[in-house]
Design an enzyme around this catalytic site. Structure first.
Site, PDB file in Angstrom:
ATOM      1  N   ILE A   1       4.936  -3.077   8.293  1.00  0.00           N
ATOM      2  CA  ILE A   1       6.016  -2.660   7.376  1.00  0.00           C
ATOM      3  C   ILE A   1       5.584  -1.342   6.747  1.00  0.00           C
ATOM      4  O   ILE A   1       4.553  -1.276   6.073  1.00  0.00           O
ATOM      5  CB  ILE A   1       6.248  -3.722   6.279  1.00  0.00           C
ATOM      6  CG1 ILE A   1       6.507  -5.093   6.918  1.00  0.00           C
ATOM      7  CG2 ILE A   1       7.386  -3.319   5.356  1.00  0.00           C
ATOM      8  CD1 ILE A   1       6.462  -6.252   5.929  1.00  0.00           C
TER       9      ILE A   1
ATOM     10  N   GLY B   1       0.812  -1.222   0.000  1.00  0.00           N
ATOM     11  CA  GLY B   1       0.000   0.000   0.000  1.00  0.00           C
ATOM     12  C   GLY B   1       0.840   1.264   0.000  1.00  0.00           C
ATOM     13  O   GLY B   1       0.484   2.261   0.625  1.00  0.00           O
TER      14      GLY B   1
ATOM     15  N   LYS C   1       4.855  22.000 -10.487  1.00  0.00           N
ATOM     16  CA  LYS C   1       6.267  21.820 -10.877  1.00  0.00           C
ATOM     17  C   LYS C   1       6.359  21.924 -12.397  1.00  0.00           C
ATOM     18  O   LYS C   1       5.646  21.198 -13.096  1.00  0.00           O
ATOM     19  CB  LYS C   1       6.744  20.448 -10.409  1.00  0.00           C
ATOM     20  CG  LYS C   1       8.102  20.024 -10.959  1.00  0.00           C
ATOM     21  CD  LYS C   1       8.504  18.631 -10.458  1.00  0.00           C
ATOM     22  CE  LYS C   1       9.790  18.163 -11.109  1.00  0.00           C
ATOM     23  NZ  LYS C   1      10.124  16.773 -10.760  1.00  0.00           N
TER      24      LYS C   1
ATOM     25  N   PRO D   1      13.391  21.917 -18.648  1.00  0.00           N
ATOM     26  CA  PRO D   1      11.992  22.366 -18.615  1.00  0.00           C
ATOM     27  C   PRO D   1      11.028  21.252 -19.024  1.00  0.00           C
ATOM     28  O   PRO D   1      11.378  20.389 -19.831  1.00  0.00           O
ATOM     29  CB  PRO D   1      11.975  23.476 -19.671  1.00  0.00           C
ATOM     30  CG  PRO D   1      13.043  23.089 -20.653  1.00  0.00           C
ATOM     31  CD  PRO D   1      14.075  22.286 -19.900  1.00  0.00           C
TER      32      PRO D   1
ATOM     33  N   THR E   1      11.314  10.095 -11.992  1.00  0.00           N
ATOM     34  CA  THR E   1      10.597   9.324 -13.013  1.00  0.00           C
ATOM     35  C   THR E   1       9.859   8.103 -12.457  1.00  0.00           C
ATOM     36  O   THR E   1       9.146   7.428 -13.207  1.00  0.00           O
ATOM     37  CB  THR E   1      11.614   8.817 -14.066  1.00  0.00           C
ATOM     38  OG1 THR E   1      12.735   8.260 -13.368  1.00  0.00           O
ATOM     39  CG2 THR E   1      12.069   9.925 -14.969  1.00  0.00           C
TER      40      THR E   1
ATOM     41  N   VAL F   1       2.077 -10.566   4.841  1.00  0.00           N
ATOM     42  CA  VAL F   1       2.203 -11.839   4.122  1.00  0.00           C
ATOM     43  C   VAL F   1       3.566 -12.451   4.441  1.00  0.00           C
ATOM     44  O   VAL F   1       4.605 -11.798   4.306  1.00  0.00           O
ATOM     45  CB  VAL F   1       2.017 -11.606   2.607  1.00  0.00           C
ATOM     46  CG1 VAL F   1       2.427 -12.840   1.808  1.00  0.00           C
ATOM     47  CG2 VAL F   1       0.571 -11.227   2.320  1.00  0.00           C
TER      48      VAL F   1
ATOM     49  N   VAL G   1       9.254   8.542   0.626  1.00  0.00           N
ATOM     50  CA  VAL G   1       9.854   9.630  -0.152  1.00  0.00           C
ATOM     51  C   VAL G   1       9.263   9.509  -1.561  1.00  0.00           C
ATOM     52  O   VAL G   1       8.476   8.612  -1.824  1.00  0.00           O
ATOM     53  CB  VAL G   1      11.402   9.560  -0.212  1.00  0.00           C
ATOM     54  CG1 VAL G   1      12.023  10.047   1.066  1.00  0.00           C
ATOM     55  CG2 VAL G   1      11.869   8.157  -0.559  1.00  0.00           C
TER      56      VAL G   1
ATOM     57  N   SER H   1       0.785  -4.372   4.905  1.00  0.00           N
ATOM     58  CA  SER H   1       1.191  -4.768   6.246  1.00  0.00           C
ATOM     59  C   SER H   1       0.972  -3.615   7.223  1.00  0.00           C
ATOM     60  O   SER H   1       1.341  -2.475   6.918  1.00  0.00           O
ATOM     61  CB  SER H   1       2.663  -5.158   6.226  1.00  0.00           C
ATOM     62  OG  SER H   1       3.135  -5.243   7.536  1.00  0.00           O
TER      63      SER H   1
ATOM     64  N   LEU I   1       8.825   0.088  -6.749  1.00  0.00           N
ATOM     65  CA  LEU I   1      10.206  -0.255  -6.410  1.00  0.00           C
ATOM     66  C   LEU I   1      10.470  -1.746  -6.582  1.00  0.00           C
ATOM     67  O   LEU I   1      11.611  -2.154  -6.793  1.00  0.00           O
ATOM     68  CB  LEU I   1      10.508   0.190  -4.975  1.00  0.00           C
ATOM     69  CG  LEU I   1      10.357   1.703  -4.750  1.00  0.00           C
ATOM     70  CD1 LEU I   1      10.479   2.048  -3.268  1.00  0.00           C
ATOM     71  CD2 LEU I   1      11.385   2.485  -5.561  1.00  0.00           C
TER      72      LEU I   1
HETATM   73  C1  LIG Z   1      15.643   8.539  -2.064  1.00  0.00           C
HETATM   74  C2  LIG Z   1      14.460   8.359  -2.969  1.00  0.00           C
HETATM   75  C3  LIG Z   1      13.852   9.464  -3.557  1.00  0.00           C
HETATM   76  C4  LIG Z   1      12.765   9.300  -4.426  1.00  0.00           C
HETATM   77  N1  LIG Z   1      12.231  10.379  -5.078  1.00  0.00           N
HETATM   78  C5  LIG Z   1      11.255  10.192  -5.999  1.00  0.00           C
HETATM   79  C6  LIG Z   1      10.666  11.280  -6.697  1.00  0.00           C
HETATM   80  O1  LIG Z   1      11.007  12.450  -6.500  1.00  0.00           O
HETATM   81  N2  LIG Z   1       9.691  11.014  -7.586  1.00  0.00           N
HETATM   82  C7  LIG Z   1       9.246   9.755  -7.833  1.00  0.00           C
HETATM   83  O2  LIG Z   1       8.378   9.554  -8.687  1.00  0.00           O
HETATM   84  N3  LIG Z   1       9.740   8.719  -7.136  1.00  0.00           N
HETATM   85  C8  LIG Z   1      10.725   8.896  -6.243  1.00  0.00           C
HETATM   86  N4  LIG Z   1      11.212   7.833  -5.550  1.00  0.00           N
HETATM   87  C9  LIG Z   1      10.580   6.522  -5.736  1.00  0.00           C
HETATM   88  C10 LIG Z   1       9.293   6.490  -4.914  1.00  0.00           C
HETATM   89  O3  LIG Z   1       9.561   6.721  -3.558  1.00  0.00           O
HETATM   90  C11 LIG Z   1       8.598   5.152  -5.082  1.00  0.00           C
HETATM   91  O4  LIG Z   1       8.525   4.812  -6.433  1.00  0.00           O
HETATM   92  C12 LIG Z   1       7.190   5.230  -4.533  1.00  0.00           C
HETATM   93  O5  LIG Z   1       7.169   5.712  -3.227  1.00  0.00           O
HETATM   94  C13 LIG Z   1       6.512   3.884  -4.598  1.00  0.00           C
HETATM   95  O6  LIG Z   1       7.040   2.996  -3.651  1.00  0.00           O
HETATM   96  P1  LIG Z   1       6.366   1.569  -3.547  1.00  0.00           P
HETATM   97  O7  LIG Z   1       4.924   1.768  -3.385  1.00  0.00           O
HETATM   98  O8  LIG Z   1       6.842   0.755  -4.685  1.00  0.00           O
HETATM   99  O9  LIG Z   1       7.018   0.934  -2.232  1.00  0.00           O
HETATM  100  P2  LIG Z   1       6.821   1.290  -0.670  1.00  0.00           P
HETATM  101  O10 LIG Z   1       6.476   2.701  -0.434  1.00  0.00           O
HETATM  102  O11 LIG Z   1       8.066   0.762  -0.023  1.00  0.00           O
HETATM  103  O12 LIG Z   1       5.575   0.413  -0.217  1.00  0.00           O
HETATM  104  C14 LIG Z   1       5.680  -0.959   0.045  1.00  0.00           C
HETATM  105  C15 LIG Z   1       4.360  -1.471   0.606  1.00  0.00           C
HETATM  106  O13 LIG Z   1       4.411  -2.883   0.630  1.00  0.00           O
HETATM  107  C16 LIG Z   1       3.893  -3.334   1.868  1.00  0.00           C
HETATM  108  N5  LIG Z   1       4.501  -4.626   2.176  1.00  0.00           N
HETATM  109  C17 LIG Z   1       5.800  -4.979   2.055  1.00  0.00           C
HETATM  110  N6  LIG Z   1       5.967  -6.256   2.425  1.00  0.00           N
HETATM  111  C18 LIG Z   1       4.748  -6.714   2.783  1.00  0.00           C
HETATM  112  C19 LIG Z   1       4.270  -7.963   3.274  1.00  0.00           C
HETATM  113  N7  LIG Z   1       5.087  -8.999   3.470  1.00  0.00           N
HETATM  114  N8  LIG Z   1       2.958  -8.095   3.561  1.00  0.00           N
HETATM  115  C20 LIG Z   1       2.105  -7.059   3.364  1.00  0.00           C
HETATM  116  N9  LIG Z   1       2.504  -5.866   2.896  1.00  0.00           N
HETATM  117  C21 LIG Z   1       3.812  -5.693   2.617  1.00  0.00           C
HETATM  118  C22 LIG Z   1       4.263  -2.254   2.879  1.00  0.00           C
HETATM  119  O14 LIG Z   1       3.422  -2.311   4.014  1.00  0.00           O
HETATM  120  C23 LIG Z   1       4.030  -1.010   2.020  1.00  0.00           C
HETATM  121  O15 LIG Z   1       2.651  -0.672   2.102  1.00  0.00           O
HETATM  122  C24 LIG Z   1      12.262   7.995  -4.658  1.00  0.00           C
HETATM  123  C25 LIG Z   1      12.844   6.889  -4.020  1.00  0.00           C
HETATM  124  C26 LIG Z   1      13.938   7.059  -3.197  1.00  0.00           C
HETATM  125  C27 LIG Z   1      14.559   5.853  -2.545  1.00  0.00           C
END
Ligand SMILES: Cc1cc2nc3c(=O)[nH]c(=O)nc-3n(C[C@H](O)[C@H](O)[C@H](O)COP(=O)(O)OP(=O)(O)OC[C@H]3O[C@@H](n4cnc5c(N)ncnc54)[C@H](O)[C@@H]3O)c2cc1C
Length: 503
Positions: A43, A13, A79, A99, A345, A186, A48, A40, A334
């Protein structure tokens, strides 16, 4: 093989999971597809990722979220580009704006291409991109990218937002579209005899079953990498950064609609203005500096050395999965890959992945042919982003640390990027080369030209000679008059944000 999708389970989420939930519900909920998002309670999300590219506007429109609702709810600002500071030590090129292109640029971009091309051939013409694009002027004057209805051109823009609040907003929005939300961790993933995911097992022993799964579990890729064993292709040999330290500072009184990316000694720092605070982060390579030293350098850069402002430290890996849709699982966010945040991006990649998946599925019902074409398309996009970002480092003229010297001399770059750089250095027009190498799959020609020109990759001033009248056909004064005339149509950014809050 074809698969029919009736029950989708999204695991995770974070922003990626909620973007997927909203898009899938928008396209498929009325076709009877049941969508459940499981996250979770223990977790956390990465928390960011607060800057976007222009396609996020299209995402919000597709799902039906209004700016007047979601922007105030997420402390969001507009932006229109990214200002890169101190990436180059070439005189006159210490900073430039990348730009977001908009329609009026079609009148001024030809002058930029012409001047930049001839400057590479040794003609003394203005070749800095900041003189040629409307959104650069909007940043300079702190204007919002919202023209009145009688301004006859489209303006492209993205946003800055609080990522935690955006996730919460999208969760509420998805609930309105019928997405079910379940809290559970999970711990096990069971596969069937064909290697598809059969069900997810939670820490309380419950089984969660779907016929299709979305892995949005963040860097660990619990479904795609851990359960389905899809290989991860690292690009750490061409992108050295693996760590970040993050601080919030006080909000700006007068907010300019841009992200600022400032090169520091071992990486670069973002500055993202929201309505209630500024988000700051230093992205660096732990192979060249230890975490404490990086934090001290960043505190000093922000003027926070004697304050006990709390810092968050993060680690990340750069690269992508070999495939994104494997068996009955789609990886988004990610879990599918990450090409460091320099051009913000990542969320766009999430959106593109889900939109293209829906399109491929609708066309082919999950056939192997459609799945392979989809995987290739998304991988090409990742690789094109990677090359653009690697280019930032490879052409930096900084040499003030081992880190920058390693970036500037790194030979582990792709053949496609190498061919673009050779073409530019040889004074050629890089348009054809970009198309040939498929490097315009993400960043268009203008972006590549701004990157190379903005960092001052030109002959030195002493090597330049005055040009003929024909070479000087575009007058910077006239271009500036046009851009400033266009800019008169746009309201102050602060005024536009206040109007959003007032509804
Ligand atoms: C330093 C940094 C800067 C960034 N800046 C940018 C930016 O400016 N612009 C941009 O577009 N992107 C940026 N990103 C990328 C951006 O943060 C991610 O793409 C975005 O937040 C999506 O993350 P996510 O949802 O894939 O993962 P997460 O936010 O890590 O979410 C993972 C989810 O999975 C759940 N989960 C994990 N394991 C389990 C389990 N076993 N059971 C149940 N649930 C579980 C967790 O509870 C959580 O809800 C940046 C990343 C970093 C590291």
């Amino acid at each position: 093989m074809t698969q029919s999708i009736n029950r989708i389970v999204i695991l995770g989420g974070g922003t990626a999971g909620w973007i997927a939930a909203n898009l899938m519900a928008t396209h498929w909920a009325d076709k009877g597809v049941e969508i459940t998002l499981v996250e979770s309670p223990d977790i956390g999300i990465i928390g960011v990722g607060e800057g976007s590219t222009p396609p996020l506007k299209g995402f919000m429109q597709t799902i039906g979220a209004k700016e007047s609702e979601w922007m105030p709810a997420c402390n969001a600002t507009y932006k229109v580009g990214i200002t890169f500071k101190d990436w180059s030590v070439k005189p006159g090129f210490s900073q430039y704006v990348h730009p977001f292109l908009c329609q009026p640029d079609q009148f001024t971009a030809p002058a930029f291409f012409h001047n930049s091309f001839l400057r590479r051939k040794g003609v003394d013409l203005e070749g800095h991109p900041d003189h040629f694009f409307l959104t650069t002027e909007l940043i300079r004057q702190k204007l919002a990218p919202l023209a009145p209805p009688n301004f006859p051109f489209e303006i492209n823009y993205g946003y800055h937002f609080d990522s935690g609040l955006l996730g919460q907003y999208l969760a509420r929005f998805a609930a309105g579209k019928g997405v079910k939300h379940q809290y559970a961790t999970v711990t096990e993933v069971l596969l069937d005899s064909a290697g598809n995911i059969d069900c997810l097992v939670t820490d309380s022993g419950d089984k969660i079953k779907g016929d299709f799964y979305v892995d949005s579990t963040g860097f660990k890729g619990q479904l795609i990498q851990q359960a389905l064993k899809e290989p991860f292709l690292s690009c750490a040999d061409s992108l050295f950064n693996d760590s970040a330290v993050v601080f919030a500072t006080e909000a700006d009184q007068d907010i300019a609609p841009h992200t600022v990316s400032t090169a520091l000694k071992y990486g670069w720092a973002w500055r993202i203005p929201l309505t209630n605070r500024v988000g700051n982060g230093y992205v660096y390579s732990s192979a060249f500096v230890d975490h404490d030293q990086a934090e001290t350098e960043f505190r000093s850069h922000l003027g926070l050395l004697d304050k006990d402002t709390e810092a968050r430290r993060l680690q990340f890996k750069v690269g992508r999965g070999a495939r994104h849709w494997v068996k009955n699982c789609l990886a988004v966010g990610l879990s599918q890959g990450f090409i460091e945040p320099l051009e913000a991006t990542a969320l766009d990649m999430v959106q593109e992945t889900v939109v293209r998946f829906i399109e491929a599925y609708n066309q082919g019902n999950g056939s192997d042919q459609h799945r392979e074409a989809f995987n290739q398309r998304i991988s090409n996009r990742f690789d094109a982003v990677r090359d653009y970002i690697v280019c930032h480092y490879r052409i930096s003229s900084r040499t003030d640390s081992e880190y920058w010297r390693a970036c500037g001399s790194n030979e582990k770059i792709s053949m496609s990027l190498r061919s673009i750089l050779m073409s530019w250095m040889a004074g050629n027009n890089i348009t054809d080369e970009l198309e040939k190498q498929k490097l315009d799959a993400y960043f268009p020609n203008v972006s590549w030209n701004c990157l190379l020109a903005g960092k001052g990759i030109y002959p030195s001033q002493e090597q330049l000679k005055p040009g003929s009248e024909l070479a000087n056909q575009y007058k910077i004064d006239g271009i500036q008059r046009f851009i400033q005339g266009c800019a008169m149509n746009f309201p102050p950014h602060m005024q536009a944000l206040a109007q959003l809050r007032a509804g």
